[in-house]
Design a protein around this motif. Sequence first.
Motif, PDB file in Angstrom:
ATOM      1  N   PHE A 130       5.523   4.884   0.453  1.00  0.00           N
ATOM      2  CA  PHE A 130       5.208   3.558   0.975  1.00  0.00           C
ATOM      3  C   PHE A 130       4.482   3.681   2.306  1.00  0.00           C
ATOM      4  N   VAL A 131       3.470   2.848   2.486  1.00  0.00           N
ATOM      5  CA  VAL A 131       2.740   2.792   3.747  1.00  0.00           C
ATOM      6  C   VAL A 131       2.976   1.450   4.440  1.00  0.00           C
ATOM      7  N   SER A 132       2.747   0.377   3.687  1.00  0.00           N
ATOM      8  CA  SER A 132       2.865  -0.952   4.276  1.00  0.00           C
ATOM      9  C   SER A 132       2.958  -1.987   3.177  1.00  0.00           C
ATOM     10  N   GLY A 133       3.559  -3.118   3.507  1.00  0.00           N
ATOM     11  CA  GLY A 133       3.641  -4.217   2.563  1.00  0.00           C
ATOM     12  C   GLY A 133       3.542  -5.538   3.286  1.00  0.00           C
ATOM     13  N   TRP A 146       0.857  -1.185   0.000  1.00  0.00           N
ATOM     14  CA  TRP A 146       0.000   0.000   0.000  1.00  0.00           C
ATOM     15  C   TRP A 146       0.896   1.239   0.000  1.00  0.00           C
ATOM     16  N   PHE A 147       0.561   2.146  -0.890  1.00  0.00           N
ATOM     17  CA  PHE A 147       1.234   3.427  -0.978  1.00  0.00           C
ATOM     18  C   PHE A 147       0.167   4.518  -0.881  1.00  0.00           C
ATOM     19  N   ARG A 148       0.618   5.726  -0.623  1.00  0.00           N
ATOM     20  CA  ARG A 148      -0.328   6.840  -0.605  1.00  0.00           C
ATOM     21  C   ARG A 148       0.329   8.077  -1.187  1.00  0.00           C
ATOM     22  N   ALA A 182       1.461  -4.337  -6.486  1.00  0.00           N
ATOM     23  CA  ALA A 182       1.882  -5.734  -6.414  1.00  0.00           C
ATOM     24  C   ALA A 182       3.170  -5.945  -7.188  1.00  0.00           C
ATOM     25  N   ARG A 183       3.969  -6.834  -6.643  1.00  0.00           N
ATOM     26  CA  ARG A 183       5.182  -7.248  -7.346  1.00  0.00           C
ATOM     27  C   ARG A 183       5.356  -8.742  -7.148  1.00  0.00           C
ATOM     28  N   LEU A 184       5.787  -9.401  -8.220  1.00  0.00           N
ATOM     29  CA  LEU A 184       5.938 -10.849  -8.184  1.00  0.00           C
ATOM     30  C   LEU A 184       7.264 -11.172  -7.520  1.00  0.00           C
ATOM     31  N   SER A 185       7.226 -11.202  -6.214  1.00  0.00           N
ATOM     32  CA  SER A 185       8.423 -11.455  -5.421  1.00  0.00           C
ATOM     33  C   SER A 185       7.996 -11.900  -4.037  1.00  0.00           C
ATOM     34  N   SER A 238      10.238   0.777  -2.225  1.00  0.00           N
ATOM     35  CA  SER A 238      10.414   1.603  -3.415  1.00  0.00           C
ATOM     36  C   SER A 238       9.284   1.384  -4.401  1.00  0.00           C
ATOM     37  N   ARG A 239       8.577   2.440  -4.720  1.00  0.00           N
ATOM     38  CA  ARG A 239       7.451   2.301  -5.650  1.00  0.00           C
ATOM     39  C   ARG A 239       7.903   1.882  -7.028  1.00  0.00           C
ATOM     40  N   ALA A 240       9.152   2.143  -7.386  1.00  0.00           N
ATOM     41  CA  ALA A 240       9.649   1.809  -8.717  1.00  0.00           C
ATOM     42  C   ALA A 240       9.738   0.303  -8.930  1.00  0.00           C
ATOM     43  N   THR A 241       9.710  -0.449  -7.870  1.00  0.00           N
ATOM     44  CA  THR A 241       9.850  -1.901  -7.988  1.00  0.00           C
ATOM     45  C   THR A 241       8.509  -2.619  -8.120  1.00  0.00           C
ATOM     46  N   TYR A 242       7.415  -1.858  -8.125  1.00  0.00           N
ATOM     47  CA  TYR A 242       6.082  -2.458  -8.245  1.00  0.00           C
ATOM     48  C   TYR A 242       5.530  -2.192  -9.647  1.00  0.00           C
TER      49      TYR A 242
END
Length: 122
Positions: free
Chosen positions: A47-50, A36-38, A96-99, A105-109
């Motif tokens: 970033f908020v939470s993952g 979750w980002f905001r 979401a990211r397949l990991s 880092s938002r760039a990784t999603y």
Amino acid sequence: QVQLVESGGGSVQPGGSLRLSCAGISYRYSSYCMGWFRQAPGKEREFVSGISSTGSSNYADSAKDRFTISRDNSKTVHLQMNNLKPDDTAMYYCAARLSSACSISRATYPYWGQGTQVTVSS
């Protein structure tokens, strides 16, 4: 196929609660880290939470002790937000990211929802 859709935003008074939900992964859901980002007006998306594919979670300092992230077998991830403050006002995005591991880092999603608005005001 990944088409993330958020729900649960709204307007609340300071001290109130909201529960955000995100769904939309039809295949290999358990292999994704969900975040979750905001983004507040005039500010960068943060970033908020993952929550990882194994269920371990991490939080931004601003969310610790107030927000709780979870995921369930219905392929939905939730963000329970308690004791909301005016500074929490923002558009909230599911990502979401397949990991197996989550990143702040938002760039990784690569996958994002359209967002749901949260407004905290008296």
